[in-house]
Design a protein around this motif. Structure first.
Motif, PDB file in Angstrom:
ATOM      1  N   LEU A 197       0.819  -1.224   0.000  1.00 47.41           N
ATOM      2  CA  LEU A 197       0.000   0.000   0.000  1.00 47.41           C
ATOM      3  C   LEU A 197       0.848   1.267   0.000  1.00 47.41           C
ATOM      4  O   LEU A 197       0.471   2.278   0.601  1.00 47.41           O
ATOM      5  CB  LEU A 197      -0.955   0.012   1.211  1.00 47.41           C
ATOM      6  CG  LEU A 197      -1.959  -1.138   1.283  1.00 47.41           C
ATOM      7  CD1 LEU A 197      -2.768  -1.043   2.575  1.00 47.41           C
ATOM      8  CD2 LEU A 197      -2.882  -1.143   0.069  1.00 47.41           C
ATOM      9  N   LEU A 198       1.974   1.241  -0.687  1.00 54.09           N
ATOM     10  CA  LEU A 198       2.821   2.427  -0.773  1.00 54.09           C
ATOM     11  C   LEU A 198       2.319   3.315  -1.909  1.00 54.09           C
ATOM     12  O   LEU A 198       2.965   3.490  -2.952  1.00 54.09           O
ATOM     13  CB  LEU A 198       4.286   2.029  -0.963  1.00 54.09           C
ATOM     14  CG  LEU A 198       4.930   1.332   0.228  1.00 54.09           C
ATOM     15  CD1 LEU A 198       6.399   1.051  -0.048  1.00 54.09           C
ATOM     16  CD2 LEU A 198       4.795   2.163   1.507  1.00 54.09           C
ATOM     17  N   THR A 199       1.145   3.865  -1.702  1.00 56.38           N
ATOM     18  CA  THR A 199       0.484   4.742  -2.647  1.00 56.38           C
ATOM     19  C   THR A 199      -0.475   5.624  -1.864  1.00 56.38           C
ATOM     20  O   THR A 199      -0.648   5.438  -0.657  1.00 56.38           O
ATOM     21  CB  THR A 199      -0.260   3.915  -3.714  1.00 56.38           C
ATOM     22  OG1 THR A 199      -0.800   4.795  -4.702  1.00 56.38           O
ATOM     23  CG2 THR A 199      -1.381   3.098  -3.089  1.00 56.38           C
ATOM     24  N   GLU A 200      -1.099   6.582  -2.527  1.00 58.92           N
ATOM     25  CA  GLU A 200      -2.033   7.463  -1.829  1.00 58.92           C
ATOM     26  C   GLU A 200      -3.182   6.657  -1.241  1.00 58.92           C
ATOM     27  O   GLU A 200      -3.836   5.894  -1.966  1.00 58.92           O
ATOM     28  CB  GLU A 200      -2.577   8.527  -2.783  1.00 58.92           C
ATOM     29  CG  GLU A 200      -1.582   9.614  -3.138  1.00 58.92           C
ATOM     30  CD  GLU A 200      -1.181  10.426  -1.916  1.00 58.92           C
ATOM     31  OE1 GLU A 200      -2.057  10.725  -1.078  1.00 58.92           O
ATOM     32  OE2 GLU A 200       0.027  10.731  -1.793  1.00 58.92           O
ATOM     33  N   PRO A 201      -3.476   6.797   0.049  1.00 58.76           N
ATOM     34  CA  PRO A 201      -4.484   5.944   0.679  1.00 58.76           C
ATOM     35  C   PRO A 201      -5.924   6.247   0.288  1.00 58.76           C
ATOM     36  O   PRO A 201      -6.750   5.324   0.219  1.00 58.76           O
ATOM     37  CB  PRO A 201      -4.266   6.176   2.184  1.00 58.76           C
ATOM     38  CG  PRO A 201      -3.581   7.498   2.273  1.00 58.76           C
ATOM     39  CD  PRO A 201      -2.764   7.630   1.030  1.00 58.76           C
ATOM     40  N   MET A 263       4.616   6.973   9.111  1.00 60.21           N
ATOM     41  CA  MET A 263       4.306   5.557   8.943  1.00 60.21           C
ATOM     42  C   MET A 263       3.175   5.132   9.873  1.00 60.21           C
ATOM     43  O   MET A 263       2.207   4.464   9.463  1.00 60.21           O
ATOM     44  CB  MET A 263       5.554   4.715   9.211  1.00 60.21           C
ATOM     45  CG  MET A 263       5.308   3.198   9.223  1.00 60.21           C
ATOM     46  SD  MET A 263       4.635   2.555   7.666  1.00 60.21           S
ATOM     47  CE  MET A 263       6.058   2.762   6.589  1.00 60.21           C
ATOM     48  N   ASN A 264       3.266   5.510  11.140  1.00 59.16           N
ATOM     49  CA  ASN A 264       2.233   5.137  12.106  1.00 59.16           C
ATOM     50  C   ASN A 264       0.898   5.798  11.780  1.00 59.16           C
ATOM     51  O   ASN A 264      -0.167   5.187  11.949  1.00 59.16           O
ATOM     52  CB  ASN A 264       2.677   5.513  13.523  1.00 59.16           C
ATOM     53  CG  ASN A 264       3.850   4.680  14.000  1.00 59.16           C
ATOM     54  OD1 ASN A 264       4.050   3.552  13.546  1.00 59.16           O
ATOM     55  ND2 ASN A 264       4.660   5.233  14.899  1.00 59.16           N
ATOM     56  N   ALA A 265       0.938   7.046  11.289  1.00 63.59           N
ATOM     57  CA  ALA A 265      -0.295   7.742  10.919  1.00 63.59           C
ATOM     58  C   ALA A 265      -0.961   7.050   9.732  1.00 63.59           C
ATOM     59  O   ALA A 265      -2.200   6.934   9.675  1.00 63.59           O
ATOM     60  CB  ALA A 265      -0.007   9.204  10.593  1.00 63.59           C
ATOM     61  N   ASN A 266      -0.156   6.593   8.774  1.00 58.09           N
ATOM     62  CA  ASN A 266      -0.699   5.893   7.607  1.00 58.09           C
ATOM     63  C   ASN A 266      -1.385   4.593   8.012  1.00 58.09           C
ATOM     64  O   ASN A 266      -2.506   4.299   7.579  1.00 58.09           O
ATOM     65  CB  ASN A 266       0.429   5.621   6.621  1.00 58.09           C
ATOM     66  CG  ASN A 266      -0.044   4.879   5.382  1.00 58.09           C
ATOM     67  OD1 ASN A 266      -0.031   3.646   5.319  1.00 58.09           O
ATOM     68  ND2 ASN A 266      -0.462   5.628   4.374  1.00 58.09           N
TER      69      ASN A 266
END
Length: 305
Positions: A197-201, A263-266
């Protein structure tokens, strides 16, 4: 070596053949069931009894296990079949750590892609042995492979043959492909997504909501490398952009706090938004044993469709 050791990523990496990886992971998981204690819990439902060795594991009530950590059989459980789809992200960012990184720092680690392939193979193995139809979809910027769900034993060989030959691509369009899948998957199904999921959420979340709106159950296996989660780097390091592949030297100590916050926020965003839509969000890093993910599937299987 005990069967449970094959739940460890560093052990399973030593097994070259994907069919054996899947078999060993599932057998290690089932072996753990037989070794579990059965005391200290008053069961909630009168139609349940304690699991004893020799019972068929597919009759276990995984919802009760998830709440209590104890194994119980639902005596009068109706036989149901759950159709599943394994969705594999072929993004180039899944190929981390690279062979060069592993040679320098961590020879025994699975890449995110290898971890995802092994996990998907084990889930496919488990579903077929539970007589649940399962299919496979692979995607990057578009859908590359689509194997319709079946429960026959030959289906496992078909799925494993595709999985074992997959290679990470470059770019990916997770949201676009999930929207496309929501349009052609028929009937209520369990959709299992394997991605970093390394893309816009936001677009991804909208696509996941689309799948839920169509009546599907969804599990997101958010697979990251342990370094991406814990950021153990110190001093000057050469960091590579996952999209452009440009490398830039940076002081890890100066960016650690900001990186970990982001990272934690994502992950928290995915956790919160998925919970609102009744989507199971499973954050995993490549050091986590495979039984965590197998349990998520079995809990879902227990739910009424």
């Amino acid at each position: 070596m005990t069967a449970e050791n094959y739940l460890k990523p560093e052990v399973i990496r030593q097994v070259a053949r994907l069919d054996l990886r899947a078999k060993f992971i599932v057998e290690g998981f089932l072996s753990g069931l037989h070794a579990s204690p059965f005391h200290g819990f008053s069961v909630e439902f009168s139609e349940h009894r304690k699991y004893v060795p020799g019972d068929d594991p597919k009759d276990l009530d995984w919802t009760v296990y998830a709440k209590t950590g104890k194994y119980y059989i639902k005596k009068f459980q109706a036989e149901t079949n759950l159709t599943g789809y394994l969705l594999m992200d072929l993004s180039g960012s899944m190929d981390y750590p690279s062979a060069e990184d592993r040679a320098v720092r961590r020879r025994g680690d699975l890449t995110k892609f290898e971890y995802a392939i092994s996990l998907a193979a084990a889930l496919g193995y488990l579903m077929i042995h539970q007589q649940d139809p399962v299919g496979l979809v692979t995607f990057d910027t578009k859908i590359r492979t689509s194997i319709p769900p079946h429960s026959k034993r030959t289906q496992l060989g078909t799925i494993l043959a595709v999985l074992s030959n997959l290679k990470p691509s470059e770019l990916t369009d997770v949201a676009g492909c999930l929207h496309q899948l929501a349009g052609f998957i028929r009937g209520k199904s369990l959709v299992m997504v394997f991605s970093d999921l390394l893309t816009e959420p936001d677009p991804v979340l909208k696509a996941l909501y689309h799948l839920r709106h169509r009546g599907h159950e969804v599990i997101i296996f958010h697979i990251l490398d342990k370094d991406e989660v814990h950021f153990p780097f110190r001093g000057m390091n050469l960091f590579e952009d996952v999209e452009t592949h440009e490398k830039e030297p940076m002081d890890a100590d100066s960016i650690r706090e900001e990186y970990l916050e982001e990272m934690n926020a994502n992950r928290e965003l995915y956790r919160t938004e998925c919970a609102k839509a009744n989507i199971d969000y499973v954050p995993i890093d490549t050091s986590v044993t495979f039984d965590k993910a197998l349990l998520e599937y079995l809990v879902q299987r227990q739910r009424k469709f």
